[in-house]
Design a protein around this motif. Structure first.
Motif, mmCIF file in Angstrom:
data_model
loop_
_atom_site.group_PDB
_atom_site.id
_atom_site.type_symbol
_atom_site.label_atom_id
_atom_site.label_comp_id
_atom_site.label_asym_id
_atom_site.label_seq_id
_atom_site.Cartn_x
_atom_site.Cartn_y
_atom_site.Cartn_z
ATOM 1 N N LEU A 32 3.170 -36.356 -16.893
ATOM 2 C CA LEU A 32 3.719 -37.006 -15.725
ATOM 3 C C LEU A 32 3.295 -36.782 -14.369
ATOM 4 N N VAL A 33 3.252 -35.240 -14.210
ATOM 5 C CA VAL A 33 2.853 -34.900 -12.846
ATOM 6 C C VAL A 33 1.360 -34.865 -12.522
ATOM 7 N N ARG A 34 0.694 -34.715 -13.577
ATOM 8 C CA ARG A 34 -0.792 -34.976 -13.634
ATOM 9 C C ARG A 34 -1.246 -36.371 -13.161
ATOM 10 N N ASN A 51 4.230 -37.104 0.646
ATOM 11 C CA ASN A 51 2.866 -36.878 0.525
ATOM 12 C C ASN A 51 2.374 -35.521 0.614
ATOM 13 N N ASP A 52 3.039 -34.522 0.098
ATOM 14 C CA ASP A 52 2.941 -33.206 0.033
ATOM 15 C C ASP A 52 2.260 -32.809 -1.097
ATOM 16 N N ARG A 53 0.970 -33.207 -1.130
ATOM 17 C CA ARG A 53 0.148 -32.654 -2.650
ATOM 18 C C ARG A 53 -0.006 -31.345 -2.800
ATOM 19 N N ALA A 54 0.003 -30.542 -1.824
ATOM 20 C CA ALA A 54 0.174 -29.155 -2.308
ATOM 21 C C ALA A 54 1.346 -28.625 -3.090
ATOM 22 N N ALA A 55 2.288 -28.874 -2.545
ATOM 23 C CA ALA A 55 3.620 -28.730 -3.107
ATOM 24 C C ALA A 55 3.818 -29.247 -4.506
ATOM 25 N N ALA A 56 3.260 -30.560 -4.803
ATOM 26 C CA ALA A 56 3.065 -31.187 -5.942
ATOM 27 C C ALA A 56 2.273 -30.471 -7.055
ATOM 28 N N LYS A 57 1.038 -29.916 -6.583
ATOM 29 C CA LYS A 57 0.315 -29.253 -7.225
ATOM 30 C C LYS A 57 0.748 -27.953 -7.516
ATOM 31 N N GLN A 58 1.673 -27.271 -6.848
ATOM 32 C CA GLN A 58 2.217 -26.135 -7.172
ATOM 33 C C GLN A 58 3.322 -26.454 -8.333
ATOM 34 N N GLU A 118 8.874 -45.805 -13.862
ATOM 35 C CA GLU A 118 9.187 -45.848 -12.197
ATOM 36 C C GLU A 118 8.206 -44.936 -11.665
ATOM 37 N N ARG A 119 8.192 -43.518 -11.972
ATOM 38 C CA ARG A 119 7.343 -42.702 -11.034
ATOM 39 C C ARG A 119 5.970 -43.131 -11.263
ATOM 40 N N LEU A 120 5.388 -43.484 -12.382
ATOM 41 C CA LEU A 120 4.105 -43.668 -12.664
ATOM 42 C C LEU A 120 3.747 -44.918 -11.709
ATOM 43 N N ALA A 121 4.604 -46.018 -11.639
ATOM 44 C CA ALA A 121 4.422 -47.202 -10.890
ATOM 45 C C ALA A 121 4.395 -46.873 -9.406
ATOM 46 N N ARG A 122 5.080 -45.849 -8.959
ATOM 47 C CA ARG A 122 5.335 -45.472 -7.529
ATOM 48 C C ARG A 122 3.962 -44.755 -6.996
ATOM 49 N N HIS A 123 3.362 -44.173 -8.008
ATOM 50 C CA HIS A 123 2.244 -43.378 -7.446
ATOM 51 C C HIS A 123 0.945 -43.610 -8.043
ATOM 52 N N ASP A 166 11.348 -27.110 -16.864
ATOM 53 C CA ASP A 166 10.228 -28.352 -16.594
ATOM 54 C C ASP A 166 10.871 -29.496 -16.023
ATOM 55 N N MET A 167 12.053 -29.995 -16.124
ATOM 56 C CA MET A 167 12.878 -31.092 -15.549
ATOM 57 C C MET A 167 12.830 -30.446 -13.725
ATOM 58 N N ALA A 168 13.126 -29.386 -13.696
ATOM 59 C CA ALA A 168 13.346 -29.166 -12.267
ATOM 60 C C ALA A 168 11.791 -29.201 -11.475
ATOM 61 N N TRP A 169 10.912 -28.726 -12.227
ATOM 62 C CA TRP A 169 9.614 -28.732 -11.397
ATOM 63 C C TRP A 169 9.127 -30.263 -11.673
ATOM 64 N N ALA A 170 9.334 -31.136 -12.442
ATOM 65 C CA ALA A 170 8.909 -32.701 -12.445
ATOM 66 C C ALA A 170 9.707 -32.967 -11.139
ATOM 67 N N ASP A 171 11.157 -32.727 -11.077
ATOM 68 C CA ASP A 171 11.687 -33.258 -9.913
ATOM 69 C C ASP A 171 11.052 -32.824 -8.513
ATOM 70 N N LEU A 172 10.948 -31.792 -8.617
ATOM 71 C CA LEU A 172 10.188 -31.042 -7.286
ATOM 72 C C LEU A 172 8.861 -31.729 -7.025
ATOM 73 N N ALA A 173 8.162 -31.859 -7.991
ATOM 74 C CA ALA A 173 6.737 -32.738 -7.699
ATOM 75 C C ALA A 173 6.984 -34.058 -7.237
ATOM 76 N N GLU A 174 7.964 -34.793 -7.652
ATOM 77 C CA GLU A 174 8.316 -36.222 -7.216
ATOM 78 C C GLU A 174 8.670 -36.062 -5.691
ATOM 79 N N LEU A 175 9.695 -35.230 -5.574
ATOM 80 C CA LEU A 175 9.970 -35.114 -4.061
ATOM 81 C C LEU A 175 8.910 -34.788 -2.950
ATOM 82 N N ALA A 176 8.049 -33.962 -3.531
ATOM 83 C CA ALA A 176 6.731 -33.357 -2.730
ATOM 84 C C ALA A 176 6.028 -34.877 -2.595
ATOM 85 N N LEU A 177 5.690 -35.381 -3.668
ATOM 86 C CA LEU A 177 4.909 -36.816 -3.722
ATOM 87 C C LEU A 177 5.388 -37.713 -2.666
ATOM 88 N N ARG A 178 6.699 -37.729 -2.650
ATOM 89 C CA ARG A 178 7.431 -38.687 -1.614
ATOM 90 C C ARG A 178 7.190 -38.438 -0.231
#
Length: 308
Positions: A270-272, A240-247, A301-306, A226-238
């Motif tokens: 968080l990712v939602r 603006n790769d919403r498809a990768a974040a959705k994965q 921090e992540r919620l404020a960023r996005h 879960d930590m890895a996927w959340a970090d991957l979603a964060e990297l993708a959103l930075r």
């Protein structure tokens, strides 16, 4: 006597597989013949403990949960040494899952002093309570301590926790040094070290390498992914790769169905929220309820960023 020796050997072989991070193979071995449950009290204790852990790390929580709530049925519970070993192992597993409140409740219910835990478990507890200096101190003591004290199943999670603290405090060199020490010990759940290294890579701006490490960490055991996927979603959103974040979110949704621990559910929310698929309030409420300051800071921090 030969049957007892054969059963003891089976459990010993399963434990050896676990210590080489071959938890699924260990679970299969113990499931093939469950005579270890009745042949020897020590085998029953260790077989049930490691069998439950093997299933837990693979994302199957039922057996671990039952063993935790039905503690009066633990083999050798009346023998202080074996009772203490089981309490310590279950506390360690809960801390690996990020379940601070449940770990503290187990200690309280069993009247087990925190001083009876290993330094690694005390480090994780301190980190979750928002006491970074104590967490780092206990981690250093754990690294320096070479005396054998039972089966230390939580050391990789302790390293990940401490590396995250050091990076949050702007101490990347110390984080890398600790990671080098961690690799040298060859701990179980070694994929958690990949997540720690990925976070060090992110701090250094090496996001591509970090993403590769995080993806590698998701390809085996379920625990910690879960930590890895959340970090991957964060990297993708930075990016603006919403498809990768959705994965990443899809993977978290699947994980949450099988392994609905507090931290898994938090990362799903968080990712939602970061994707705009739900309001941030649910995620913030859950993070505050979990009362883990470093975790709450990251979530905020992540919620404020996005969600500006």
């Amino acid at each position: 006597m030969d049957a007892v020796r054969e059963t003891d050997s089976m459990v010993s072989s399963a434990i050896a597989l676990c210590l080489r991070d071959r938890w699924s193979a260990a679970a299969e071995l113990l499931a093939e013949n469950d005579s270890w449950r009745t042949e020897s009290a020590a085998s029953a204790m260790l077989g049930e403990l490691f069998g439950g852990l093997a299933e837990l790390w693979d994302g199957r929580c039922a057996r671990f949960g039952a063993n935790l709530t039905e503690r009066e049925r633990w083999p050798l519970r009346t023998v202080p040494r074996h009772r203490d070993e089981q309490i310590t192992s279950y506390v360690s597993a809960l801390l690996v899952l990020g379940e601070r409140a449940r770990a503290e409740k187990l200690l309280s219910d069993e009247a087990f002093p925190e001083s009876g835990l290993r330094d690694g478990e005390r480090s994780m507890l301190a980190a979750m309570r928002g006491r970074p200096a104590r967490a780092i101190d206990f981690a250093r003591r754990a690294v320096a301590d070479r005396s054998p004290r039972g089966y230390d199943i939580g050391s990789a999670a302790m390293y990940l926790s401490t590396v995250s603290i050091l990076l949050s405090r702007g101490r990347p060199a110390e984080a890398r040094e600790l990671l080098a020490s961690a690799r040298a010990t060859a701990p179980t759940l070694a994929h958690l070290l990949d997540i720690a290294e990925a976070r060090a890579d992110i701090a250094a701006g090496e996001t591509g390498r970090a993403a590769r490490r995080l993806h590698a960490a998701t390809r085996g055991l379920a625990v910690g992914t879960d930590m890895a996927w959340a970090d991957l979603a964060e990297l993708a959103l930075r990016k603006n790769d919403r498809a990768a974040a959705k994965q990443a979110l899809d993977a978290l949704e699947t994980l949450a169905t099988a392994m609905p621990t507090g931290r898994v559910l938090l990362h799903r929310h968080l990712v939602r929220a970061c994707l705009g698929e739900e309001p941030a309030g649910e995620c913030l409420w859950l993070a505050r309820e979990r009362a883990q300051p470093l975790e709450l800071a990251v979530v905020t921090e992540r919620l404020a960023r996005h969600n500006p």
